[in-house]
Design a protein around this motif. Structure first.
Motif, PDB file in Angstrom:
ATOM      1  N   TYR A  71       0.780  -1.235   0.000  1.00  0.00           N
ATOM      2  CA  TYR A  71       0.000   0.000   0.000  1.00  0.00           C
ATOM      3  C   TYR A  71       0.817   1.293   0.000  1.00  0.00           C
ATOM      4  O   TYR A  71       0.354   2.304  -0.517  1.00  0.00           O
ATOM      5  CB  TYR A  71      -0.949   0.018   1.210  1.00  0.00           C
ATOM      6  CG  TYR A  71      -1.978  -1.075   1.148  1.00  0.00           C
ATOM      7  CD1 TYR A  71      -2.988  -1.030   0.198  1.00  0.00           C
ATOM      8  CD2 TYR A  71      -1.933  -2.156   2.008  1.00  0.00           C
ATOM      9  CE1 TYR A  71      -3.939  -2.043   0.116  1.00  0.00           C
ATOM     10  CE2 TYR A  71      -2.878  -3.166   1.944  1.00  0.00           C
ATOM     11  CZ  TYR A  71      -3.878  -3.099   0.993  1.00  0.00           C
ATOM     12  OH  TYR A  71      -4.808  -4.096   0.911  1.00  0.00           O
ATOM     13  N   VAL A  72       2.000   1.300   0.595  1.00  0.00           N
ATOM     14  CA  VAL A  72       2.755   2.542   0.745  1.00  0.00           C
ATOM     15  C   VAL A  72       3.845   2.681  -0.310  1.00  0.00           C
ATOM     16  O   VAL A  72       3.998   3.749  -0.916  1.00  0.00           O
ATOM     17  CB  VAL A  72       3.367   2.637   2.170  1.00  0.00           C
ATOM     18  CG1 VAL A  72       4.198   3.900   2.319  1.00  0.00           C
ATOM     19  CG2 VAL A  72       2.269   2.588   3.222  1.00  0.00           C
ATOM     20  N   LEU A  73       4.604   1.642  -0.526  1.00  0.00           N
ATOM     21  CA  LEU A  73       5.740   1.709  -1.451  1.00  0.00           C
ATOM     22  C   LEU A  73       5.362   2.157  -2.863  1.00  0.00           C
ATOM     23  O   LEU A  73       6.105   2.944  -3.466  1.00  0.00           O
ATOM     24  CB  LEU A  73       6.470   0.361  -1.478  1.00  0.00           C
ATOM     25  CG  LEU A  73       7.875   0.352  -2.070  1.00  0.00           C
ATOM     26  CD1 LEU A  73       8.784   1.313  -1.313  1.00  0.00           C
ATOM     27  CD2 LEU A  73       8.435  -1.043  -2.049  1.00  0.00           C
ATOM     28  N   PRO A  74       4.214   1.744  -3.408  1.00  0.00           N
ATOM     29  CA  PRO A  74       3.854   2.210  -4.756  1.00  0.00           C
ATOM     30  C   PRO A  74       3.675   3.731  -4.873  1.00  0.00           C
ATOM     31  O   PRO A  74       3.750   4.277  -5.964  1.00  0.00           O
ATOM     32  CB  PRO A  74       2.534   1.493  -5.049  1.00  0.00           C
ATOM     33  CG  PRO A  74       2.582   0.268  -4.218  1.00  0.00           C
ATOM     34  CD  PRO A  74       3.318   0.673  -2.971  1.00  0.00           C
ATOM     35  N   ARG A  75       3.474   4.412  -3.767  1.00  0.00           N
ATOM     36  CA  ARG A  75       3.360   5.873  -3.807  1.00  0.00           C
ATOM     37  C   ARG A  75       4.705   6.541  -4.078  1.00  0.00           C
ATOM     38  O   ARG A  75       4.761   7.677  -4.534  1.00  0.00           O
ATOM     39  CB  ARG A  75       2.795   6.402  -2.497  1.00  0.00           C
ATOM     40  CG  ARG A  75       1.380   5.967  -2.265  1.00  0.00           C
ATOM     41  CD  ARG A  75       0.861   6.491  -0.966  1.00  0.00           C
ATOM     42  NE  ARG A  75      -0.479   5.963  -0.740  1.00  0.00           N
ATOM     43  CZ  ARG A  75      -1.291   6.425   0.159  1.00  0.00           C
ATOM     44  NH1 ARG A  75      -0.927   7.445   0.917  1.00  0.00           N
ATOM     45  NH2 ARG A  75      -2.478   5.893   0.315  1.00  0.00           N
ATOM     46  N   PHE A  76       5.796   5.834  -3.759  1.00  0.00           N
ATOM     47  CA  PHE A  76       7.123   6.416  -3.881  1.00  0.00           C
ATOM     48  C   PHE A  76       7.926   5.871  -5.056  1.00  0.00           C
ATOM     49  O   PHE A  76       8.862   6.505  -5.509  1.00  0.00           O
ATOM     50  CB  PHE A  76       7.918   6.195  -2.585  1.00  0.00           C
ATOM     51  CG  PHE A  76       7.239   6.801  -1.398  1.00  0.00           C
ATOM     52  CD1 PHE A  76       7.244   8.172  -1.201  1.00  0.00           C
ATOM     53  CD2 PHE A  76       6.574   6.006  -0.479  1.00  0.00           C
ATOM     54  CE1 PHE A  76       6.621   8.746  -0.109  1.00  0.00           C
ATOM     55  CE2 PHE A  76       5.953   6.562   0.625  1.00  0.00           C
ATOM     56  CZ  PHE A  76       5.968   7.934   0.815  1.00  0.00           C
ATOM     57  N   MET A  77       7.585   4.672  -5.489  1.00  0.00           N
ATOM     58  CA  MET A  77       8.310   4.061  -6.607  1.00  0.00           C
ATOM     59  C   MET A  77       7.431   3.030  -7.288  1.00  0.00           C
ATOM     60  O   MET A  77       6.432   2.586  -6.724  1.00  0.00           O
ATOM     61  CB  MET A  77       9.616   3.424  -6.122  1.00  0.00           C
ATOM     62  CG  MET A  77       9.431   2.293  -5.128  1.00  0.00           C
ATOM     63  SD  MET A  77      10.939   1.635  -4.441  1.00  0.00           S
ATOM     64  CE  MET A  77      11.595   0.746  -5.799  1.00  0.00           C
ATOM     65  N   GLU A  78       7.821   2.644  -8.471  1.00  0.00           N
ATOM     66  CA  GLU A  78       7.054   1.642  -9.205  1.00  0.00           C
ATOM     67  C   GLU A  78       7.417   0.257  -8.687  1.00  0.00           C
ATOM     68  O   GLU A  78       8.585  -0.129  -8.655  1.00  0.00           O
ATOM     69  CB  GLU A  78       7.363   1.744 -10.694  1.00  0.00           C
ATOM     70  CG  GLU A  78       6.420   0.926 -11.538  1.00  0.00           C
ATOM     71  CD  GLU A  78       6.606   1.212 -13.008  1.00  0.00           C
ATOM     72  OE1 GLU A  78       6.516   0.249 -13.778  1.00  0.00           O
ATOM     73  OE2 GLU A  78       6.849   2.373 -13.370  1.00  0.00           O
ATOM     74  N   VAL A  79       6.397  -0.472  -8.272  1.00  0.00           N
ATOM     75  CA  VAL A  79       6.584  -1.822  -7.749  1.00  0.00           C
ATOM     76  C   VAL A  79       5.764  -2.769  -8.617  1.00  0.00           C
ATOM     77  O   VAL A  79       4.563  -2.554  -8.806  1.00  0.00           O
ATOM     78  CB  VAL A  79       6.116  -1.929  -6.283  1.00  0.00           C
ATOM     79  CG1 VAL A  79       6.332  -3.327  -5.745  1.00  0.00           C
ATOM     80  CG2 VAL A  79       6.825  -0.906  -5.410  1.00  0.00           C
ATOM     81  N   PRO A  80       6.385  -3.803  -9.165  1.00  0.00           N
ATOM     82  CA  PRO A  80       5.629  -4.761  -9.976  1.00  0.00           C
ATOM     83  C   PRO A  80       4.487  -5.385  -9.173  1.00  0.00           C
ATOM     84  O   PRO A  80       4.623  -5.654  -7.978  1.00  0.00           O
ATOM     85  CB  PRO A  80       6.665  -5.821 -10.354  1.00  0.00           C
ATOM     86  CG  PRO A  80       7.982  -5.157 -10.176  1.00  0.00           C
ATOM     87  CD  PRO A  80       7.816  -4.136  -9.099  1.00  0.00           C
ATOM     88  N   ASP A  81       3.359  -5.605  -9.842  1.00  0.00           N
ATOM     89  CA  ASP A  81       2.181  -6.145  -9.167  1.00  0.00           C
ATOM     90  C   ASP A  81       2.427  -7.503  -8.537  1.00  0.00           C
ATOM     91  O   ASP A  81       1.888  -7.796  -7.467  1.00  0.00           O
ATOM     92  CB  ASP A  81       0.999  -6.246 -10.133  1.00  0.00           C
ATOM     93  CG  ASP A  81       0.343  -4.904 -10.378  1.00  0.00           C
ATOM     94  OD1 ASP A  81       0.604  -3.960  -9.601  1.00  0.00           O
ATOM     95  OD2 ASP A  81      -0.442  -4.797 -11.338  1.00  0.00           O
ATOM     96  N   ASP A  82       3.240  -8.339  -9.179  1.00  0.00           N
ATOM     97  CA  ASP A  82       3.471  -9.660  -8.603  1.00  0.00           C
ATOM     98  C   ASP A  82       4.205  -9.562  -7.266  1.00  0.00           C
ATOM     99  O   ASP A  82       3.931 -10.328  -6.350  1.00  0.00           O
ATOM    100  CB  ASP A  82       4.214 -10.577  -9.573  1.00  0.00           C
ATOM    101  CG  ASP A  82       5.547 -10.023 -10.023  1.00  0.00           C
ATOM    102  OD1 ASP A  82       5.749  -8.796  -9.942  1.00  0.00           O
ATOM    103  OD2 ASP A  82       6.392 -10.824 -10.470  1.00  0.00           O
ATOM    104  N   ILE A  83       5.100  -8.607  -7.117  1.00  0.00           N
ATOM    105  CA  ILE A  83       5.783  -8.407  -5.834  1.00  0.00           C
ATOM    106  C   ILE A  83       4.836  -7.741  -4.844  1.00  0.00           C
ATOM    107  O   ILE A  83       4.727  -8.166  -3.691  1.00  0.00           O
ATOM    108  CB  ILE A  83       7.061  -7.563  -6.021  1.00  0.00           C
ATOM    109  CG1 ILE A  83       8.087  -8.358  -6.810  1.00  0.00           C
ATOM    110  CG2 ILE A  83       7.627  -7.131  -4.663  1.00  0.00           C
ATOM    111  CD1 ILE A  83       9.325  -7.587  -7.172  1.00  0.00           C
ATOM    112  N   ARG A  84       4.157  -6.712  -5.285  1.00  0.00           N
ATOM    113  CA  ARG A  84       3.268  -5.954  -4.418  1.00  0.00           C
ATOM    114  C   ARG A  84       2.160  -6.834  -3.848  1.00  0.00           C
ATOM    115  O   ARG A  84       1.898  -6.824  -2.646  1.00  0.00           O
ATOM    116  CB  ARG A  84       2.658  -4.795  -5.216  1.00  0.00           C
ATOM    117  CG  ARG A  84       1.929  -3.778  -4.396  1.00  0.00           C
ATOM    118  CD  ARG A  84       1.533  -2.568  -5.222  1.00  0.00           C
ATOM    119  NE  ARG A  84       0.642  -2.880  -6.318  1.00  0.00           N
ATOM    120  CZ  ARG A  84      -0.665  -3.062  -6.208  1.00  0.00           C
ATOM    121  NH1 ARG A  84      -1.225  -2.953  -5.034  1.00  0.00           N
ATOM    122  NH2 ARG A  84      -1.397  -3.341  -7.256  1.00  0.00           N
ATOM    123  N   LEU A  85       1.528  -7.613  -4.690  1.00  0.00           N
ATOM    124  CA  LEU A  85       0.428  -8.466  -4.247  1.00  0.00           C
ATOM    125  C   LEU A  85       0.917  -9.774  -3.646  1.00  0.00           C
ATOM    126  O   LEU A  85       0.324 -10.303  -2.705  1.00  0.00           O
ATOM    127  CB  LEU A  85      -0.523  -8.744  -5.411  1.00  0.00           C
ATOM    128  CG  LEU A  85      -1.168  -7.510  -6.055  1.00  0.00           C
ATOM    129  CD1 LEU A  85      -1.978  -7.910  -7.272  1.00  0.00           C
ATOM    130  CD2 LEU A  85      -2.000  -6.755  -5.056  1.00  0.00           C
TER     131      LEU A  85
END
Length: 106
Positions: A28-42
């Motif tokens: 929820y937080v890291l994507p606000r600051f940098m691009e995070v691949p969905d597979d890692i994020r989810l």
């Protein structure tokens, strides 16, 4: 049985901390600051959540088993369960069970 319950309580507490303070911020937080691949994020929350859920189920089963085997008061069982729901407080369960184990050695 108490030693196993103590270890599960400890790992359940650690998994709660990891889920709330590492996996969920990655989602929820890291994507606000940098691009995070969905597979890692989810995937981080999916894996951490699955492990935590498994440990919670084992914790509850062992809590009920210890309640029956060691004739714990209902108040202790409720306190342990309630403590397991709060991330930092859940370490108290592990410490309290260690005291019980040490009393049995004497």
């Amino acid at each position: 049985m108490l030693r196993i319950f103590r270890q599960v309580a400890l790992w359940e507490a650690i998994s709660t901390i990891f889920l709330f303070f590492v996996a969920m911020p990655i989602k929820y937080v890291l994507p606000r600051f940098m691009e995070v691949p969905d597979d890692i994020r989810l995937g981080t929350v999916r894996v951490a959540g699955s492990i935590h859920g498994f440990l919670v189920v084992i914790f509850v089963v062992l809590l009920i088993t210890c309640w029956q085997s060691y004739h714990w008061k209902f108040k202790r069982v409720v306190m342990y369960f309630a403590a397991s729901l709060i991330p930092i407080v859940s370490f108290w369960v592990e410490r309290d069970v260690l005291k019980i184990i040490n009393k049995e050695k004497i």
